[in-house]
Each structure stands twice: as C-alpha cells, then as structure tokens.
Design an enzyme around this catalytic site. Sequence first.
Site, PDB file in Angstrom:
ATOM      1  N   ASP A 451       0.947  -1.188   0.019  1.00  0.00           N
ATOM      2  CA  ASP A 451      -0.148  -0.005   0.047  1.00  0.00           C
ATOM      3  C   ASP A 451       0.913   1.247  -0.008  1.00  0.00           C
ATOM      4  O   ASP A 451       2.123   1.217   0.258  1.00  0.00           O
ATOM      5  CB  ASP A 451      -0.994  -0.109   1.388  1.00  0.00           C
ATOM      6  CG  ASP A 451      -2.280   0.622   0.862  1.00  0.00           C
ATOM      7  OD1 ASP A 451      -2.283   1.480   0.272  1.00  0.00           O
ATOM      8  OD2 ASP A 451      -3.313   0.508   1.637  1.00  0.00           O
ATOM      9  N   ASP A 520     -11.066   2.162  -3.005  1.00  0.00           N
ATOM     10  CA  ASP A 520     -11.457   1.706  -1.567  1.00  0.00           C
ATOM     11  C   ASP A 520     -12.890   1.669  -1.649  1.00  0.00           C
ATOM     12  O   ASP A 520     -13.386   1.363  -0.697  1.00  0.00           O
ATOM     13  CB  ASP A 520     -11.000   2.856  -0.762  1.00  0.00           C
ATOM     14  CG  ASP A 520      -9.399   2.792  -0.112  1.00  0.00           C
ATOM     15  OD1 ASP A 520      -8.940   1.445  -0.466  1.00  0.00           O
ATOM     16  OD2 ASP A 520      -8.960   3.557   0.467  1.00  0.00           O
TER      17      ASP A 520
END
Length: 695
Positions: A451, A520
């Site tokens: 990430d 997301d």
Amino acid sequence: MPILVRDNYWILETEHTAYACGVGAQGLPEHVYWGARLPFAGDYPAIAQTGDWASFSGAAHMLPAEYPAYAGPSYTEPCLKLTNADGVRDTVLRFAGATVSDGATPELRVTLRDADYPLTVTLGYRVHEAHDLIERWAEIANMGDAPVTLERAWSALWHLPWGGEYRLSHLFGRWFEEWQIRREVLQPGVKVKESRRITTSHTANPWFALDRGAAGEEQGEVWFGVLAWSGNWKLAAEVTEYGATRVGIGLNDWDFAWRLNPGETFTTPASIAGYTVDGFGAASRTLHDYARTRLPHGKTLHPVLYNSWEAVFFDVNEASQMAVAERAAQMGVELFVMDDGWFHGRTVDNAGLGDWWPDEVKFPNGIKPLIARVNALGMDFGLWLEPEMVNPDSELYRAHPDWVIHFPTRARSEMRNQLILNLGRADVQEYLIDLLDRLLGEHNITFIKWDMNRNVSEPGWPDAPGDARELWVRYVEGVYHVWSTLAQRHPQVLWQSCSGGGGRVDYGMLRMVDQFWVSDNTEATARLGIQEGFSQLMPAITMESQVTHMGRPLLSLPFRFHVSMMGVLGISDDLLKWAESDLATGAELIALYKEIRPIVQLGDQYRLLPAQSQDFTAVQYVSKDKAESVLFAFRVHIPEPARIPPVFLRGLDRDARYAIEGFDEVRSGQAWMNLGLRIDLKNGESTVRRITKIG
Ligand code: GLA
C-alpha cells in the site's frame, strides 16, 4: 519482417498496424504514418516536404519531428529541454545513424547527435508484432566532460494522422471515485493531464485514446497508449496552429531536473501505443493481452481471497482471525489476507508504520501460529504492508528522522499521521530490503498487498547526491529496486499494488505486480463504473474486487458477488456476522466463480452496455477459443415502467452454435450477436449467464 528499412526510412509493422518515420531534409527523423498496415511497402507515404511558412513560425516549427528538442524557432511542446554547462539552453539534434535488430521483439534505434555539443539522443522503438503495439523510449547520453541539466525528457511524441478534429478519452477521478472516463474534442492549444504526487495518482492516469469523434465500443479508428511509469508523469495533447494533433507523454517536467554527469545516460520510461479500427473495446483488449504477457506470474489464475480490512479494520488479533479463517475456508476462499493492524504498535493509524514485525500484544506468539492454522485449513496466507511510509510514532522514525522526504527548515506535513521515506536513498532501500526479506523468508507468505497511503509534500532531499529535484525519478526507481529485489528473492509471492485504492495503477508496476486494488470504494453500483474505467487499460486478471457491506441500502449478496466476480473475486466482511444462508450463498457463488474464472481472467472482455452512462449494464467475457463465454448483467435503478435495453453479445464464433443459460433456443453465434438478448431484471437485480458452444 516487422521492420522495413530503406534509406533512413523505417516502417514498423505489427500484425494489423504500421508506424513509419524517416529522416527528412532537415536531418531529423520525422513522423510519416501511423495506422492500418498497408499491403505493400511502396504504399507508405514519402516524407512530407515542408510547405509555405511565415516568419512567425519557421520551417522547422512545422516538422512532425519524432522527438523534438527545444531548438531554433519552436513553440510547440518539445520532448527534450536541457541546459548545457555553459548555459546554452537549446539542443540542435541531427541524425547520426540507426540500427535494427531482429528477434522476438524487433528493435529500431535511431541515434541523433547535437550539432555542437557532445550529447547523443537515441530513440528506441520496439515492435510488439503479435500485440499490435509499438513501444518507444529515449536514451540521452552525455559524452562530454561537463554536466548537463535535463529539464524535460519525455518518452515519445505520438503524431496523429493529419486532418480532422480529434477527441481525447482520458481518465480522471479522486480517492474513492477513481477511473471516471471523459471524452472531449481537442481544441487548438494544449490539454495537459499529469501527476505531481510522486505516484501515478487517483486523479488521472497515463492512458489515452484518441478518435475522430465517431468511434464507439466496437467500431471506429482509435489511437491509444500508456506510459509505463509509477511516479510524476505528464501528457500533453496539442493541436498546433496548423491543425496538427500530437500527444507528448513522459516524466513530468514540473519541478524536475536531472544532472547528467559526463559519461552518464538517462533512459526514459517506455510509452506503449497502438491503433485499431474496432473501437475502444478493441483498444482495451489489445492492452489486456499485452499486460497479461507482462505479469510476473503470467497466466496463473489468481486466487479467491479474503481480506480483513472492511471486516475489522485495525482490530486484527490471533483469535479473531483464526475464527474468521474457519468460515472463509468453508466458503471456498483460497487465500487469507491480513490487512493493516498486525504490526508493532499498530492500533489505529497514528503509529507503527515502519516497524514491520508482529505486534507483541495482538500476536504474542508472532503470526506463525495463524499462518499455520490458515495453511491447515487449505488456504494460502497474505499480508498488508506499506513499506514506503513511516509514522513519527515508530521505532524507525525515532532512529532515523532524517530518512523521510522533507525540507529541513519546514514543518513536515503529515497525512494520515504519516511521512514518506525517501526511497531515493540507498540506505533506506537497504533497510527495507533487509527487513522485508527476513519477514518473507521467515514466514510462509504468498501474497503481499503493498500500500501507499498518501501523496508527497515538502519534496526536499537534504544532501542529495545530485540535483535534489531528481527525487521525483529516484524515488520511483528506488521503489522499483526494493520491490523487484524482494520479488526476485521470493518468487512465490503474488504482489498487489494499492495506493489508497487505485492511486498507483500503471504499466510500470507490472514489472513487479500481478494485481491491483482498484478503489477503496467497494459499494457495488459505484464499483460498476469504477471497474469499467479501470478496464480501459488493465485486464480483469489484475483487478481485485471485494464483496463488502459498503453502501446503504445494502444490495443483495448475489449482486455484490456478481460485481466482484468480473475481476479477481475477494471478500472483505466480518464473516462471523454472516447468517448460515449467506455463507451458503457465498459458497455457491465462489464455486461458480472458480468455474468461470479462466474465462474472466484470461478471456476477452466486451463492455456491452457501459456502466458509467447507463443504469442497466452488461459485460461479457469470451474464452480465447470462443468455446465458452459468460455474461454479467446488472440493473441499478431504472424507474418503472421500464424498457430494458437489449444486450447484443460479442466475440462469439459466427458459425458455431451456442446455448445460453436461461434461454431454450440454441442459435448461431451470429444470431445471438445480432438479435439482442432480453434480460429482465428488477431494480437492484443482477444475473450471470454461461454461454456454451455446442458445435
Ligand atoms: C488503504 C487501502 C485499504 C486498506 C487501508 C489500510 O486505504 O486502500 O484497502 O488496506 O489502507 O489502512
């Protein structure tokens, strides 16, 4: 022979397309042709002679130069801009030679030399014959004894055929709403798309498609391309005062400088582009096929995964993860991924980044017992990491506060309580390689979600070895170095790139990663549009998509599953809260997904009814041999009374006979493609139909 050569004139042919350039009267390579492959070498046009010109433009200004450097009277976007040690800021290039090499991927290299300075520029062209793509890049070499400062070094200038207005398709968005497609007719001047964020960005992507306003999903000429780079980039689509349209693409020159020392060569990232007569759908499928050849794990099917994030966020621990793992395994999940929250000092987002060992409170025995349990249940184990980041509240930052990107006199802006490690620094690279190598060496880990949860600020590099503005490039090269080193040492790991969702999705990443986290935003109706945008440039095998409980009112479980089954299926929800009936439905849908997975992940994708502009959307995948296909259809919300649009299938073998689940008739591929299917769905309903060739 994919590269035809005659007197400093080159024709680069792929199976269906061609690209031609040659050295013109001004001694520079000029663009000649980009479009359909022509039957005879003699069909390709001669280099155009410069026509009339005025004192306000000059003859050189009108040239369709392959790689214009800023020199002489030139006012359009150059590919190269530099300052010599003596302060001279233009670059007068002349053709100096060319080489052609055959092989699996034939290459043309055209070398240009500055008329007065010891600088050479080599233009690289690689012909991906079977994929109908041309790859371009440039190498700039300082052969002198004084440094040169590069201020712009793009990868390519793509010239569109002269005449007509072009429409640019591009992607824009933001965190949580990436991948929105926009199409706009280019006007005289420059339309810029870029990232200044040190990553590719959520807001734009280095992908483009141009048409003359008439192309659709399945028909019409489209010129398209990408840049294989994961940091600051820039695309300039320019219409000149004489109506020429071109797209320059490469590293962003904003705040960029690179000190090219004597004897050094600077190589730009590659830009890969193609042409099709079959619309935006074919442009995407061309890129999908090529991308699949670049994946580190090739055509290995990607597993159904479970991810802890949307289920418990930071609240992971041994007992809860083991309980969830039982349920995941029962449903047929193949890979169990523990997301954020597992490492030293991590309870919320204000501490721990940088300290990549198991948190002693949550995992008093480390994570080996959990991994062993997950493996015993028949699943692989994966982990979340954010290697480029550090929280000020961490052991790493307390030991090395100087390792972050910063200006010494300025406050360090924290975003999500974190700062960015300067991966341009060799010591930072070594630290990360060493620590993560040990983590991967000591645990049975086969998947990493890598990430990157903020963008840059205060882009300083105290004590930089070169110009501090080299950070923009050296950082990305550092990321590539750390990541590829780990990937080489641990080939069993499947890597997923994530940057707060789709903030770092690009062809540069494909040298390490097989998969991306697209957004997301996992609310299923939003996701339909997001996935459609993503599919413009990346294939379904790279698109992880998770079933979660995001969004109110919550859509049915099958609807949410169907959306995620169009990519690499995952689940991120608290399975301990699922009713028995939900677990059973989940298990059935996972079993179905495993059956259709080869078609979805390795087949051809057709966007039949676009999601971003319609409330009834359909996507079809067809196996390469056309023996099997699968259709997904979704009705979001259409007020009643509603007339549902017909679904016209694509990609079937015209003369073969096919059966479609839910329809009694057996018809030819041609008939199914022409007739249009009626799929009656109510609002919020979806369906998956298998299509089978039966002779
Ligand atoms: C980012 C990712 C999410 C999740 C969180 C964890 O936002 O995109 O999927 O991993 O970080 O902090």
